[in-house]
Write a protein that holds these residues in place. Structure first.
Motif, PDB file in Angstrom:
ATOM      1  N   SER A 105       0.797  -1.225   0.000  1.00  0.00           N
ATOM      2  CA  SER A 105       0.000   0.000   0.000  1.00  0.00           C
ATOM      3  C   SER A 105       0.834   1.281   0.000  1.00  0.00           C
ATOM      4  CB  SER A 105      -0.884  -0.012   1.247  1.00  0.00           C
ATOM      5  OG  SER A 105      -1.269   1.292   1.577  1.00  0.00           O
ATOM      6  N   PRO A 106       0.411   2.269  -0.753  1.00  0.00           N
ATOM      7  CA  PRO A 106       1.141   3.540  -0.736  1.00  0.00           C
ATOM      8  C   PRO A 106       1.114   4.208   0.635  1.00  0.00           C
ATOM      9  CG  PRO A 106      -0.907   3.729  -1.987  1.00  0.00           C
ATOM     10  CD  PRO A 106      -0.697   2.271  -1.714  1.00  0.00           C
ATOM     11  N   TYR A 107       0.135   3.849   1.457  1.00  0.00           N
ATOM     12  CA  TYR A 107       0.091   4.465   2.791  1.00  0.00           C
ATOM     13  C   TYR A 107       1.290   4.026   3.631  1.00  0.00           C
ATOM     14  CZ  TYR A 107      -4.595   6.188   1.966  1.00  0.00           C
ATOM     15  OH  TYR A 107      -5.664   6.856   1.472  1.00  0.00           O
ATOM     16  N   GLU A 112       5.108   5.004   0.605  1.00  0.00           N
ATOM     17  CA  GLU A 112       5.177   5.972  -0.491  1.00  0.00           C
ATOM     18  C   GLU A 112       6.183   7.068  -0.166  1.00  0.00           C
ATOM     19  OE1 GLU A 112       1.934   7.737  -3.519  1.00  0.00           O
ATOM     20  OE2 GLU A 112       1.586   8.253  -1.419  1.00  0.00           O
ATOM     21  N   GLU A 114      -2.205  -5.102  -0.690  1.00  0.00           N
ATOM     22  CA  GLU A 114      -3.510  -4.755  -0.133  1.00  0.00           C
ATOM     23  C   GLU A 114      -4.564  -4.564  -1.222  1.00  0.00           C
ATOM     24  OE1 GLU A 114      -0.710  -3.607   0.905  1.00  0.00           O
ATOM     25  OE2 GLU A 114      -0.661  -3.287   3.068  1.00  0.00           O
ATOM     26  N   GLY A 115      -4.073  -4.217  -2.410  1.00  0.00           N
ATOM     27  CA  GLY A 115      -5.024  -3.901  -3.473  1.00  0.00           C
ATOM     28  C   GLY A 115      -5.360  -5.087  -4.350  1.00  0.00           C
ATOM     29  N   TRP A 171      -4.467  -9.606  -1.349  1.00  0.00           N
ATOM     30  CA  TRP A 171      -5.293  -9.859  -0.167  1.00  0.00           C
ATOM     31  C   TRP A 171      -6.768  -9.593  -0.424  1.00  0.00           C
ATOM     32  CZ3 TRP A 171      -1.561  -7.169   3.845  1.00  0.00           C
ATOM     33  CH2 TRP A 171      -0.437  -7.994   4.007  1.00  0.00           C
ATOM     34  N   SER A 185      -1.845   0.429 -15.077  1.00  0.00           N
ATOM     35  CA  SER A 185      -2.327   1.767 -14.701  1.00  0.00           C
ATOM     36  C   SER A 185      -1.201   2.578 -14.070  1.00  0.00           C
ATOM     37  CB  SER A 185      -3.477   1.682 -13.692  1.00  0.00           C
ATOM     38  OG  SER A 185      -4.593   1.090 -14.278  1.00  0.00           O
ATOM     39  N   ARG A 242       0.391   5.992 -15.304  1.00  0.00           N
ATOM     40  CA  ARG A 242       0.347   7.151 -14.416  1.00  0.00           C
ATOM     41  C   ARG A 242       1.748   7.738 -14.243  1.00  0.00           C
ATOM     42  NH1 ARG A 242      -4.207   8.012  -9.921  1.00  0.00           N
ATOM     43  NH2 ARG A 242      -3.718  10.174  -9.585  1.00  0.00           N
ATOM     44  N   TYR A 244      -2.471  14.700 -10.700  1.00  0.00           N
ATOM     45  CA  TYR A 244      -3.800  14.142 -10.945  1.00  0.00           C
ATOM     46  C   TYR A 244      -4.320  14.705 -12.254  1.00  0.00           C
ATOM     47  CZ  TYR A 244      -3.778  12.480  -6.131  1.00  0.00           C
ATOM     48  OH  TYR A 244      -3.466  11.838  -4.961  1.00  0.00           O
TER      49      TYR A 244
END
Lengths: 313, 569, 222, 137
Positions: free
Chosen positions: B73-75, B78, B102-103, B106, B124, B128, B556
């Motif tokens: 996870s990026p949390y 990152e 996580e993405g 799991w 993606s 990005r 973004y």
């Protein structure tokens, strides 16, 4: 005497006049005009012939006025600024005059969004004050709005339409202080008589009249107080909520609601109002607006002690 | 995509976890075939020190200029990876994380979808990263001072602690003076603490400190952002501007008699809990007159709780404390009527036991039979039906009637007057009860939604004294983390293309942080909207609103968002 | 500025009909500012059209672009290269924009995506109100800076009609009475006496009533 | 109703839902794997044409996750999002796409369970609508 209409004569003589209203039919029903006329005959000194009232299409006021005239009434032709430009208006004034119609009430007119053609384009080339001014100039200066003299050819005689000019006044619209100023403007523009919006709020009307008499306006113009008989409290409630520029006390609605026979009560109230406005200084008559209820006018006139109507010598 | 872009993909096996879920060989193979990808590498543990060193070397060696990390996870990491990018001389935003743990790993219950989803996430992320643009950094001087609003116990303690940390505090108070006569609203949890004495000693400490205290002063306007808030203060109509690095709200709360009985007739014998507390300190004689007389008759004091809500902690604590005091000082018969007594909190169970041991009587009433209170000729009568009190199984509970000499009602605790105005000035959120709303009640209990603005104490709702002091400590650390350095690095996340700007003012009107100004862009250029970097919080609302598509949020961008909308893999 | 409003998408789809290579042209000036036809709306409309046709099982090409001002031939010129093979242009400009493009590219079918409403301003974000009817003869000096032509439902010139109540117009309780506003403004300015003057009949020939209008500034003509 | 696996795009505010999704992942509870996430700094950043583009790309459903009312980190972002979504939904309906394909949810960053519930239930509702009529055939 400017015009010599029956209405003008009576007012000149200082008589307390009573005018009524005749709404032309929404169809080509000649008989209906005649029938309404026969009801009012002898009970009203003059009768307003409405002009596409509340922006709903009806028989034209001049045509209906001519029928009424033939039936022995004295018509007051109403003309609104909503549907006609200055060309049509002046043409109609000429036309009405040669048909023998001598009283003209100049109005702004209800906005077309109220009526049955809300998608119509309105005109408002002139406003009611400018209309008064134009009709007065046609009579007194003998010129059209553009300044040209009213005659056929250079050499021919001037034959101008002579109209006794009326205006409406709403003492209950806002801004209240401006209402008297607006009346003064209408008089300045050439109004000969005034018919007020129907009165339900007597104290407010009295305040208005005090301002009018303070300025001496009642000496320059004849003021007829508008009264309206209503059939039920719902009419009052509807007007209170939906008709702009109306002041209707709740007490009056309660009184109508409590009445056993609302129609009779409505007439009674109307008669009371006539008697009360008669006492107000500066009032020269009443205008009984029995909208779509012409049949009640004779009885109101009688109960108010206004019958018989005077003859014109 | 720019042809200069070289994307390096780095897989982390997370020990062996990833191999348990994915056929890593296939994924690596897939990654290598995505256009723009220049290198693909694998590591067992990217987040370890050696892993990070490895990453650094690999990025440099491969010559890639965009980085995609395939892992968790990026949390989690990152920020760590961004730092690595900076260390190798790349912009920290040239990074995309393909979170396949996580993405994906799991998440997918159906094994057959695992690989498809992983490829999707990976492609993606690569796209990005391909569209990533550098985010410019702006250094900003920091003002090592903080404004503390409200000089109650919380505010004073706050100012004192900040000063200890080397941050210059300015303490403002709406009232003309700070004194123990105007006690703040907070609740000690036990008999051991005398909050008034504590408050008095804090006031003394404050006087001896160098804290700048401004009384009769209110906050009028706030501009700027963390490190440099420009604050307009109003002292009795006189305005002055101060610049502070951080703002702490400690405005506390207020109380009044609440609930059904708020409208009872005025009587000295009916008081609220906080009034009773005050009477103990300042009007002891009145209490004595009510509760001690010559006739030796037993005197009654009755508390009614549960009127405002089923249970409020502060009311319960206060009632227990005051009940014990009434019992001790006046030997009165003391009763507590409540729907429920819950006493979770430090030392509260003991407090309840203490009250019982001293002989305080507890009555329970049910929702359907609320106690009735009547007041006739100065006599207070309380009647209730306690469902626990019945003599016989068949018999219904008999009503209990108490003639009480003193009736104590619950306080309704509500936000301090002016909270709404302060909210508007600070542009922060209030919760559904009108108190200041923390960013996250569990994770970030004292942070507001705006960087550099904190809440402490009962301006956030009910607090006992321990909680209040805890708030102060954690806020002090929070402020310190922002203001300990000399400068703050801000990122310019939003860019306005003034050529496209139609000057419609939509962004100016819709920016929640007033971070847009419209004016001269620079010498010789046309007018346009501009971002005030210090105030910008990076929400992108202006981007969503701009009708000319003149505003871009750098990482973004439309292209980057579109990268995540296509279905392939 | 000119205030416009997007037409119902169904109406636009009807105009598109069987065309299948379409250019949506936004305008960067008034209609961007009034949020009706800028770059963002052009992107949304083209996407919506593509979707609408795909729902019917048909692929159409819809591209979007915007130009500085659709009401200037020189800016419209810029469209030329991208117009090749396009069989329909949907203009998101005001009525002037549609006509300028049509005039510049007479072979091309140009249709409007907007209804041009009036000259006005945003009363607040998302709400626009009319302030001028371009009558060609400004009377604002006499009316305290409030226009009776555009703000009175009947364009009266001599004060409010009988339908004015509580500051609202007879046509709706949501509409201010223009003359009430004028009255209040003049009262503030201490110039109420100017309302006693009768404003003469208006010369409407400077308005649309005089036929299509033209402004010529001789000294500026080349 | 035919059984198919819908393509769903979930736009997630990184201050709330994106985090909740992450926690849901860490909990290893599992959720429909056909939900593709798009991270946003705030739901107020979401543009109408992003939603339309998702449908153009073949999405059968688009979910937008924003913070709870009055709890937006940026004060009004979620309000702006909800208004834009309402507008987009009516646009979708007019161009022949069921407006139920676009759904809006409020979520806080800890409500991972609520996220799971929302996507499961949302997934079912999209399934019952059937594949998007615009899917490239």
């Amino acid at each position: 005497m400017k015009v010599g209409s029956r209405l003008e004569i009576l007012l000149r003589q200082g008589k307390f006049v009573a005018t009524a209203e005749l709404g032309p039919p929404k169809s080509a029903d000649l008989e209906l005009i005649k029938k309404k006329a026969s009801i009012l005959r002898g009970y009203a000194d003059a009768v307003n012939i409405t002009d596409n009232q509340t922006a709903i299409v009806r028989v034209s006021s001049i045509a209906a006025g001519k029928i009424a005239l033939d039936e022995g009434l004295e018509p007051i032709i109403q003309m609104t600024c909503r549907d006609k430009n200055r060309l049509a208006m002046q043409g109609d004034v000429l036309g009405a005059y040669i048909l023998g119609l001598k009283n003209l009430l100049c109005l702004s007119g209800d906005h077309q969004s109220f009526g049955n053609h809300p998608q119509a384009k309105n005109v408002y080339d002139l406003d009611s004050i400018q209309l008064v001014n134009m009709v007065r100039d046609m009579r007194d200066k003998k010129v059209f709005e553009c300044g040209e003299e009213i005659k056929n050819t250079k050499k021919s005689e001037i034959l101008e339409p002579r109209m006794f000019i009326g205006v409406a006044a709403n003492p209950f619209g806002d801004p209240f202080e401006f209402r008297v100023v607006r009346l003064a403007k209408k008089i300045k523009a050439g109004a000969d008589f005034v018919q007020t919006q129907c009165i339900f709020d007597l104290p407010k009307f009295k305040r208005y009249m005090e301002m009018v008499t303070d300025q001496g306006l009642h000496e320059k113009v004849s003021i007829l107080a508008g009264v309206m008989p209503v059939k039920s409290f719902r009419v009052l409630q509807y007007m209170k909520n939906n008709v702009a520029g109306m002041s209707i006390p709740d007490e009056l609605i309660r009184r109508m609601k409590a009445a056993e026979d609302p129609k009779a009560e409505g007439v009674k109230i109307c008669v009371e109002f006539i008697q009360q406005v008669r006492e107000i200084p500066g009032i020269h008559g009443v205008h009984i607006m029995a909208v779509e209820w012409e049949a009640i006018v004779p009885s109101i006139v009688q109960q108010a002690g206004l019958y018989p109507r005077p003859d014109v010598q | 995509m720019d042809s200069q872009v070289k994307i390096g993909i780095f897989f982390c096996a997370c020990g062996h976890i990833m191999n348990d879920y994915f056929d890593m060989k296939v994924l690596v193979d897939y990654a290598g075939r995505i256009s723009g990808v220049s290198s693909v590498d694998e590591n067992r543990f990217l987040c370890t020190r050696s892993g990070l060193d490895w990453l650094k070397t690999k990025i440099s060696q491969s010559g890639c200029n965009r980085v995609v990390i395939v892992g968790c996870s990026p949390y989690l990491y990152e920020q760590t990876f961004m730092k690595v990018l900076e260390e190798v001389g790349l912009n920290r935003y040239f990074l995309a994380i393909a979170n396949i743990r996580e993405g994906c790993a799991w998440v997918c219950q159906e094994k057959e979808n695992l690989m498809t989803r992983a490829k999707q996430i990976l492609s993606s992320a690569v796209k990005r990263a391909g569209f990533a643009k550098p985010v410019e950094k702006v250094q900003k001087e920091i003002n090592q001072s903080a404004l503390v609003i409200g000089a109650g116990l919380t505010g004073i303690q706050m100012a004192l602690e900040l000063q200890q940390l080397g941050i210059r505090p300015i303490l403002i108070e709406k009232k003309p003076q700070v004194s123990r006569k105007n006690p703040p609203f907070f609740i000690p949890t036990t008999q051991k603490i005398n909050e008034r004495e504590m408050f008095s000693s804090k006031i003394r400490e404050l006087r001896d400190s160098e804290v700048e205290l401004l009384t009769s002063t209110e906050l009028k306007k706030v501009a700027g952002t963390v490190g440099s808030f420009q604050v307009i203060l109003d002292t009795l109509g006189k305005e002055r501007e101060v610049v502070v690095g951080s703002i702490i709200v400690s405005t506390g709360s207020e109380s009044k008699v609440g609930g059904r009985f708020a409208d009872l007739p005025n009587s000295r014998r009916i008081v609220s809990l906080s009034e009773l507390k005050d009477m103990f300190d300042f009007e002891r004689r009145t209490l004595e007159r009510m509760l001690i007389t010559a006739d030796k008759r037993t005197k009654y004091a009755c508390f009614v709780l549960g009127e405002c809500e089923a249970y409020t902690k502060t009311n319960t604590i206060m009632a227990l404390n005051e009940a014990i005091k009434l019992k001790e000082k006046f030997k009165a018969e003391v009763m507590i009527l409540a729907k429920d007594i819950s006493v979770s909190g430090i030392e509260l169970e003991a407090l309840y036991r203490q009250a019982r041991e001293r002989g305080v009587l507890f009555y329970r009433y049910a929702e359907e039979s609320l106690p009735e209170i009547s007041l006739e000729k100065g006599v207070i009568t309380v009647s209730l039906t306690d469902p626990a009190l019945h003599t016989d199984q068949a018999e219904k509970s008999r009503p209990v009637t108490i003639q009480s000499d003193l009736l104590i009602l619950e306080d309704e605790i509500y936000p301090h007057e002016g909270t709404d105005l302060l909210r508007d000035a600070l542009q922060v959120n209030l919760n559904e009860w009108g108190f200041f709303q923390e960013k996250n009640i569990h994770l970030k209990p004292n942070l507001s939604n705006k960087k550099g603005i904190f809440f402490a104490g009962s301006c956030q709702g009910e607090r006992d004294i321990y909680e209040t002091l805890n708030d102060v400590r954690s806020v002090a650390m929070g402020v310190y983390s922002y203001l300990s350095g000399k400068s703050l690095v801000l990122e310019k996340k939003v860019e306005i293309n003034t050529d496209k700007c139609a000057l419609c003012l939509t962004c100016l009107r819709s920016c929640p942080h007033k971070a847009i100004k419209v004016g001269d862009v620079g010498a010789g250029q046309k007018w346009g909207a501009q971002v005030i970097v210090e105030a910008c919080q990076g929400c992108g609302i202006c981007v969503g609103e701009c009708p000319a598509k003149a505003i871009e949020m750098i990482n973004y961008s439309d292209n980057q968002i579109f990268s995540e909308l296509s279905f392939e893999g | 500025m000119i205030v416009a409003e997007q037409k119902e998408i169904s109406e636009i789809i009807n105009m598109v009909g069987d065309h299948n290579n379409i250019l949506v042209v936004g305008c960067d000036t008034c209609v961007t500012v009034c949020l009706a036809g800028g770059a963002k709306e052009a992107a949304i409309l083209s996407s919506a059209l593509r979707l609408a046709y795909r729902v019917k099982g048909k692929e159409i090409t819809v591209e979007a672009t915007t130009i500085e001002r659709q009401c200037e031939i020189e800016f419209v010129d810029a469209l030329e290269p991208i117009l090749k093979r396009k069989d329909l242009v949907i203009s998101m400009g005001c009525g002037i924009g549609v006509q300028t493009i049509a005039e510049r590219f007479p072979q091309l079918l140009v249709v409007p995506a907007l209804n041009t409403k009036f000259l006005g301003l945003p009363e607040k974000q998302g709400v626009w109100v009319e302030r001028c009817q371009a009558c060609g003869q400004c009377v604002l000096d006499k009316t305290g800076g409030i226009c009776p032509i555009s703000r009175c439902s009947k364009s009266l010139l001599n004060g409010p009609c009988g339908g004015s109540q509580n500051g609202k117009c007879e046509i709706s309780k949501d509409t201010d009475c223009g003359w009430h506003l004028i009255y209040e403004r003049l009262k503030t300015l201490g110039r109420l006496e100017s309302l006693e003057e009768i404003m003469p009949v208006k010369n409407w020939s400077t308005s649309r009533d005089g036929g299509p209008r033209k402004v010529i500034r001789e000294d500026m003509c080349l | 109703m035919m059984d198919f696996t819908p393509h769903i795009v979930a736009f997630c505010c990184e201050n709330s839902a994106y985090r909740a999704v992450d926690i849901a992942g860490a909990k290893q509870e599992g959720y429909p794997s056909n939900i593709q996430l798009c991270r946003l700094p705030c739901s107020g950043k979401l543009e109408i044409n992003h939603i339309l583009r998702a449908f153009e790309e073949g999405a059968d459903g688009v979910f937008v996750f924003a913070c709870h009312p009055d709890s937006c980190k940026f004060l009004k972002g979620n309000v702006r999002a909800s208004k834009r979504i309402e507008h987009t939904a009516s646009l979708l309906e007019k161009i022949g796409l069921e407006k139920e394909r676009l759904r809006f949810f409020h979520l806080s960053e800890l409500e991972w369970a609520a996220f799971l519930e929302a996507v499961r239930q949302g997934n079912e509702s999209i399934k019952s609508l059937g594949p998007s009529p615009i899917k490239v055939r």
